[in-house]
Design a protein around this motif. Structure first.
Motif, short mmCIF file in Angstrom:
data_model
loop_
_atom_site.label_atom_id
_atom_site.label_comp_id
_atom_site.label_asym_id
_atom_site.label_seq_id
_atom_site.Cartn_x
_atom_site.Cartn_y
_atom_site.Cartn_z
N GLU A 169 0.82 -1.21 0.00
CA GLU A 169 0.00 0.00 0.00
C GLU A 169 0.86 1.26 0.00
O GLU A 169 0.50 2.26 -0.61
CB GLU A 169 -0.91 -0.01 1.23
N ARG A 170 1.96 1.22 0.71
CA ARG A 170 2.87 2.38 0.73
C ARG A 170 4.29 1.88 0.52
O ARG A 170 4.75 0.99 1.22
CB ARG A 170 2.79 3.14 2.07
N THR A 171 4.97 2.47 -0.45
CA THR A 171 6.38 2.18 -0.67
C THR A 171 7.16 3.48 -0.56
O THR A 171 6.60 4.57 -0.71
CB THR A 171 6.61 1.53 -2.05
N PHE A 172 8.48 3.34 -0.33
CA PHE A 172 9.26 4.54 -0.01
C PHE A 172 10.52 4.67 -0.85
O PHE A 172 11.31 5.58 -0.64
CB PHE A 172 9.65 4.52 1.47
N GLY A 173 10.74 3.76 -1.78
CA GLY A 173 11.95 3.80 -2.59
C GLY A 173 11.90 4.88 -3.65
O GLY A 173 10.92 5.61 -3.81
N SER B 195 8.85 20.64 3.48
CA SER B 195 7.47 20.17 3.32
C SER B 195 6.82 20.85 2.13
O SER B 195 6.14 20.21 1.32
CB SER B 195 6.68 20.44 4.60
N ARG B 196 7.02 22.16 2.02
CA ARG B 196 6.38 22.90 0.93
C ARG B 196 6.89 22.46 -0.43
O ARG B 196 6.15 22.48 -1.42
CB ARG B 196 6.60 24.41 1.12
N PHE B 197 8.15 22.04 -0.49
CA PHE B 197 8.72 21.62 -1.77
C PHE B 197 8.65 20.10 -1.96
O PHE B 197 9.38 19.54 -2.78
CB PHE B 197 10.16 22.10 -1.90
N GLN B 198 7.79 19.47 -1.17
CA GLN B 198 7.49 18.05 -1.36
C GLN B 198 8.75 17.17 -1.27
O GLN B 198 9.03 16.34 -2.15
CB GLN B 198 6.81 17.83 -2.70
N VAL B 199 9.52 17.38 -0.23
CA VAL B 199 10.68 16.52 0.03
C VAL B 199 10.21 15.37 0.92
O VAL B 199 9.61 15.59 1.97
CB VAL B 199 11.81 17.31 0.73
N ALA B 200 10.47 14.16 0.48
CA ALA B 200 10.06 12.99 1.27
C ALA B 200 11.04 12.75 2.42
O ALA B 200 12.24 13.01 2.29
CB ALA B 200 10.01 11.75 0.38
N CYS B 201 10.52 12.27 3.53
CA CYS B 201 11.39 11.96 4.68
C CYS B 201 12.49 10.99 4.26
O CYS B 201 13.64 11.12 4.68
CB CYS B 201 10.56 11.35 5.81
N THR B 202 12.12 10.04 3.41
CA THR B 202 13.08 9.02 2.99
C THR B 202 14.07 9.55 1.96
O THR B 202 14.97 8.81 1.55
CB THR B 202 12.34 7.80 2.42
N SER B 203 13.91 10.80 1.52
CA SER B 203 14.94 11.39 0.67
C SER B 203 16.21 11.63 1.47
O SER B 203 17.32 11.64 0.91
CB SER B 203 14.45 12.72 0.08
#
Length: 313
Positions: free
Chosen positions: A95-99, A131-139
């Motif tokens: 359901e959720r992937t992070f790669g 957050s505003r520039f849509q950076v993922a935590c896993t980045s």
């Protein structure tokens, strides 16, 4: 009872025993690292491209902590992934992937993290630039490994410079904070999870961030240099420059942005060189403002008869 009927009855009994044994075997499958991970670890192991069991050596694998998440906490229950429906050629994704190739929206990925990681240093996350520039935590973070590069001071700058190219260049200049040496890291000044200050500074303003280390510049002084009180970055470029003391420009050019380059402010009395009033005299003779104004950040010198706040020792 004939032989054929006995064989049929025995076959039926065997099927019933096997059918009953399968769920029992599945139920007996032990979790390896996280609570309920048997559902995932029956297929996923250390042979994966990203070994998953290493999570047991991280805080996410602390079994004694009741807050420790399960596989489903981050990836969702993913029933269709675990039990591929008949008729499908390819197994559906979790359901959720992070790669890097994940099709899960970044907001959904980050929300999986924020479900647990709220408050504290992340209280300003929603209004922060990442957050505003849509950076993922896993980045930035690596969850399934004991060595999270961004939490290690030796490797953290490289994680930040992967996006912040300008700052990577600035720290190679002659005068800079000792970031390459590992004595200062980005998170000493910046909070990547957001802050109330500008540029996601760890504190509410530039000066308070600088004073955390440069306490001798804080004062209070009898006479203060106004730009020092206003913003250290008016004169200094904190990431690196070609000028001593991280100055944005060399003296007197930096000083002359506010102070008139004429008269005493641009020349030194009784020193020859260049025609009076010429640009050469102004530049050559006045390049050392701090030769006399040694306490440029602020002074406690009681002698200030002219009221000029000369910041002399």
């Amino acid at each position: 009872m004939g032989n054929s009927r006995r064989l049929t009855a025995l076959s039926g009994l065997f099927v019933l025993l096997v059918t009953a044994a399968l769920p029992a075997a599945a139920a007996e499958r032990a979790d390896l690292v996280l609570k309920g991970d048997a559902k995932c670890t029956r297929c996923h192991n250390e042979g994966e491209e990203m070994p998953i069991l290493a999570i047991g050596a991280t805080r996410h694998g602390t079994q004694a902590d009741t807050r420790t998440p399960t596989c489903a906490s981050c990836h969702g229950e993913s029933d269709t992934h675990a039990l591929k429906p008949e008729g499908l050629k390819e197994r559906p994704r979790p359901e959720r992937t992070f790669g890097k190739s994940s099709v899960t929206p970044i907001a959904a990925r980050n929300q999986a993290c924020l479900t647990c990681h709220q408050g504290g240093k992340r209280i300003h996350w929603q209004t922060g630039a990442h957050s505003r520039f849509q950076v993922a935590c896993t980045s930035c973070h690596q969850v399934h490994t004991q060595h999270d590069r961004v939490r290690d001071k030796a490797t953290q700058p490289e994680v930040c410079f992967a996006c912040h190219k300008e700052q990577r260049t600035q720290i190679t200049r002659p005068y800079r904070h000792p970031i390459p040496e590992g004595k200062v890291v980005c998170s000493d000044c910046h909070n990547p999870h957001g802050s109330a200050g500008p540029s996601m500074l760890a504190r509410d303003n530039v000066n308070d961030t600088c004073y955390a280390c440069h306490t001798e510049k804080r004062g209070p002084f009898v006479r203060n240099h106004q730009p020092v009180n206003e913003n250290c970055a008016i004169c200094h470029q904190p990431h690196g420059t070609t000028n001593p003391n991280l100055l944005r420009q060399r003296s007197p050019f930096l000083c002359q942005q506010c102070h008139e380059p004429t008269g005493h402010r641009g020349t030194i009395p009784n020193v020859t060189g260049g025609a009076p009033g010429s640009l050469a005299r102004t530049v050559i003779l006045a390049r050392g403002c701090v030769n006399c104004h040694t306490n440029i950040h602020g002074t406690n010198n009681p002698i200030d008869a002219a009221g000029e706040r000369t910041f002399r020792r």
